[in-house]
Scaffold this motif. Structure first.
Motif, PDB file in Angstrom:
ATOM      1  N   LYS A  89      13.125  12.825  -6.371  1.00 22.45           N
ATOM      2  CA  LYS A  89      13.475  11.410  -6.395  1.00 22.45           C
ATOM      3  C   LYS A  89      12.577  10.605  -5.453  1.00 22.45           C
ATOM      4  O   LYS A  89      12.157  11.105  -4.408  1.00 22.45           O
ATOM      5  CB  LYS A  89      14.937  11.209  -5.972  1.00 22.45           C
ATOM      6  N   LYS A  91      12.397   8.056  -2.742  1.00 21.33           N
ATOM      7  CA  LYS A  91      13.296   7.492  -1.739  1.00 21.33           C
ATOM      8  C   LYS A  91      12.903   6.068  -1.365  1.00 21.33           C
ATOM      9  O   LYS A  91      13.756   5.231  -1.085  1.00 21.33           O
ATOM     10  CB  LYS A  91      13.316   8.372  -0.483  1.00 21.33           C
ATOM     11  N   SER A  92      11.602   5.820  -1.323  1.00 22.81           N
ATOM     12  CA  SER A  92      11.140   4.469  -1.009  1.00 22.81           C
ATOM     13  C   SER A  92       9.768   4.246  -1.606  1.00 22.81           C
ATOM     14  O   SER A  92       9.008   5.195  -1.830  1.00 22.81           O
ATOM     15  CB  SER A  92      11.104   4.231   0.511  1.00 22.81           C
ATOM     16  N   ASN A 105      11.912  12.719  -1.959  1.00 20.08           N
ATOM     17  CA  ASN A 105      12.900  13.535  -1.260  1.00 20.08           C
ATOM     18  C   ASN A 105      12.364  14.956  -1.059  1.00 20.08           C
ATOM     19  O   ASN A 105      11.292  15.311  -1.552  1.00 20.08           O
ATOM     20  CB  ASN A 105      14.234  13.544  -2.016  1.00 20.08           C
ATOM     21  N   GLU A 141      10.132  12.945   2.703  1.00 15.84           N
ATOM     22  CA  GLU A 141      11.087  12.727   3.798  1.00 15.84           C
ATOM     23  C   GLU A 141      10.357  12.142   5.016  1.00 15.84           C
ATOM     24  O   GLU A 141      10.580  12.555   6.150  1.00 15.84           O
ATOM     25  CB  GLU A 141      11.808  14.029   4.158  1.00 15.84           C
TER      26      GLU A 141
END
Length: 313
Positions: A89, A91-92, A105, A141
């Protein structure tokens, strides 16, 4: 129909197929002129596959978001798989200074090595086609993505994968760069001409920084920049050359005045490109100071006052 895992089990030879990544894509697909498309992964898991889609974008961020969503959409077509696995995914996402910063992620790190190279290539090749995006910086991350040797990959663009595709002799040219190094005392600059043979896929600004970090090839000049620093990205936008290093750049390993080190970089880039100023960044941030002496928060212009005057013969 094979699932994703089964397809990858038959892709043990895909590492070498990556070398012919771009040519194979052109043969496998028919995209009409002017049509939008994203890169996905072919059904065999050995290369990229162009998938037509409508990417409407008011801003580069909108375009990047739409493209990534399409690249993650499940496929019922046996000819291709989504480039981004289901459990990976975003995340940003933000676009800044022509660079798309994507944070995935932790599931991204579980992608098998062979597949990850294709995923990365698909993401980068798709996004750099969009208006306002010239490079992609991937983190997982919030940790920088690294290669097998542990080096930060930094900003990636289409050239990174074009170079991997193998280059014919015609892809290389000879040029002469004017680079600024330090004098013996380390308190002034001396300019040297350097003849280099280079791959035409490599942007000139990147070539200049890499050769400068490699140090002079002739006597009478001395290196200025930490060779252990990682060049995370370099691009020219609206007359400013943006150069991004990791934090190792701030550690000087030579007995050179801070101003000499910085203006060796600035003057070399402005001498060899069409830029009018240089913005130096550290890990993407501008609020840095080099050796607590040179403020890097604003773009710097050429300053030849640091150049050593030649003695008249």
């Amino acid at each position: 129909m094979k699932n994703r895992k089964e397809r990858w089990m038959s892709a043990g030879a895909a590492a070498c197929c990556l070398l012919c990544l771009l040519p194979s894509c052109a043969k496998q697909t028919k995209i009409e002129e002017g049509e939008d498309f994203v890169y996905c992964i072919n059904g065999e898991g050995t290369g990229l596959f162009k998938v037509v889609c409508d990417i409407s974008q008011e801003t580069p961020d909108d375009g990047a978001e739409a493209a990534l969503e399409k690249m993650a959409s499940p496929s019922e077509d046996i000819e291709y798989m989504p480039a981004i696995p289901e459990n990976v995914k975003v995340k940003s996402l933000k676009v800044e200074h022509d660079i798309a910063y994507i944070d995935f992620n932790k599931k991204y790190n579980e992608i098998p090595s062979i597949e990850e190279k294709l995923v990365r290539a698909a993401v980068v090749q798709t996004l750099v086609r969009l208006d306002g995006i010239n490079g992609v910086w991937i983190t997982v991350e919030e940790e920088n993505l690294k290669n097998e040797s542990g080096k930060v990959l930094g900003v990636l663009n289409g050239d990174d994968f074009a170079e991997s595709a193998g280059s014919s002799p015609s892809a290389y040219e000879q040029t002469t760069l004017t680079l600024f190094f330090a004098n013996e005392s380390g308190d002034q600059l001396v300019r040297q001409q350097m003849d280099v043979r280079y791959n035409t896929n490599v942007p000139r600004e990147k070539l200049i920084v890499e050769k400068l970090m490699g140090g002079p090839k002739k006597s009478g000049a001395y290196p200025t920049l930490n060779p252990s620093a990682a060049l995370l990205g370099v691009t020219v936008k609206e007359g400013t050359c943006y150069v991004n290093f990791d934090s190792e750049f701030l550690n000087s390993v030579y007995d050179v005045r801070p101003e000499v080190a910085i203006y060796s970089l600035v003057n070399s880039l402005l001498e060899g490109t069409g830029a009018g100023s240089v913005q130096i960044m550290v890990n993407g941030e501008k609020n840095a100071s080099y050796q607590e002496t040179v403020d890097l928060s604003q773009p710097l212009e050429r300053d030849l006052s640091w150049e050593e005057e030649k003695e008249e013969e």
